[in-house]
Design an enzyme around this catalytic site. Structure first.
Site, PDB file in Angstrom:
ATOM      1  N   SER A  64      -7.800  54.011  27.354  1.00 24.33           N
ATOM      2  CA  SER A  64      -8.207  54.720  28.569  1.00 24.33           C
ATOM      3  C   SER A  64      -8.266  53.767  29.747  1.00 24.33           C
ATOM      4  O   SER A  64      -7.244  53.430  30.297  1.00 24.33           O
ATOM      5  CB  SER A  64      -9.511  55.495  28.426  1.00 24.33           C
ATOM      6  OG  SER A  64      -9.602  56.393  29.519  1.00 24.33           O
ATOM      7  N   HIS A  69     -16.853  47.401  40.078  1.00 34.60           N
ATOM      8  CA  HIS A  69     -17.072  47.363  41.529  1.00 34.60           C
ATOM      9  C   HIS A  69     -18.216  46.385  41.768  1.00 34.60           C
ATOM     10  O   HIS A  69     -19.287  46.547  41.181  1.00 34.60           O
ATOM     11  CB  HIS A  69     -17.458  48.744  42.066  1.00 34.60           C
ATOM     12  CG  HIS A  69     -16.486  49.808  41.678  1.00 34.60           C
ATOM     13  ND1 HIS A  69     -15.292  49.996  42.344  1.00 34.60           N
ATOM     14  CD2 HIS A  69     -16.505  50.705  40.671  1.00 34.60           C
ATOM     15  CE1 HIS A  69     -14.634  50.995  41.768  1.00 34.60           C
ATOM     16  NE2 HIS A  69     -15.351  51.435  40.749  1.00 34.60           N
ATOM     17  N   CYS A  84     -10.983  56.160  24.142  1.00 36.54           N
ATOM     18  CA  CYS A  84     -10.763  57.444  23.476  1.00 36.54           C
ATOM     19  C   CYS A  84     -10.994  57.360  21.967  1.00 36.54           C
ATOM     20  O   CYS A  84     -11.041  58.377  21.297  1.00 36.54           O
ATOM     21  CB  CYS A  84      -9.358  57.967  23.769  1.00 36.54           C
ATOM     22  SG  CYS A  84      -8.051  56.869  23.197  1.00 36.54           S
TER      23      CYS A  84
END
Length: 116
Positions: A64, A69, A84
């Site tokens: 995935s 950030h 996943c």
């Protein structure tokens, strides 16, 4: 039906210099990917914002994705890892204290599932 797990991670009290250094984050991504035996589809993409802004990083995985950030002006970083397939938990608290100097780490794990 189990469709994976997602880790939402916030860390505070981090070293501001580490949060503004793409090489530190690149090495951190590499460690996460290596230790969890993940499979990147490409090199991570990085966007460095003008000071005092931080850095956004993202890599698509066969499992995935992994994203981060940073907010060096606040000493804060946020990560999102979605897989996943089931994975062992990664030692987020230990690694983020070691690599970024985090004083506070919050890890939420979300089991992803749907009813057929």
């Amino acid at each position: 039906m189990d469709i994976g797990a997602e880790w939402l991670v916030e860390a505070g009290g981090c070293r501001r210099d580490a949060l503004a250094d793409v090489e530190v984050l690149r090495a951190l991504f590499a460690r996460i990917i290596d230790e969890l035996e993940l499979h990147p589809l490409h090199d991570p993409a990085w966007h460095v914002f003008p000071a005092p802004g931080g850095i956004t990083g993202f890599v698509m995985l066969t499992e995935s994705h992994l994203a981060c950030h940073t907010y060096p002006e606040h000493g804060v970083v946020a990560f999102n890892l979605y897989c996943c397939r089931e994975r062992d938990a990664w030692p987020w608290e230990i690694r983020l204290r070691e690599i970024l100097g985090a004083r506070e780490v919050h890890v939420r794990t979300v089991a992803r599932s749907v009813t057929k």
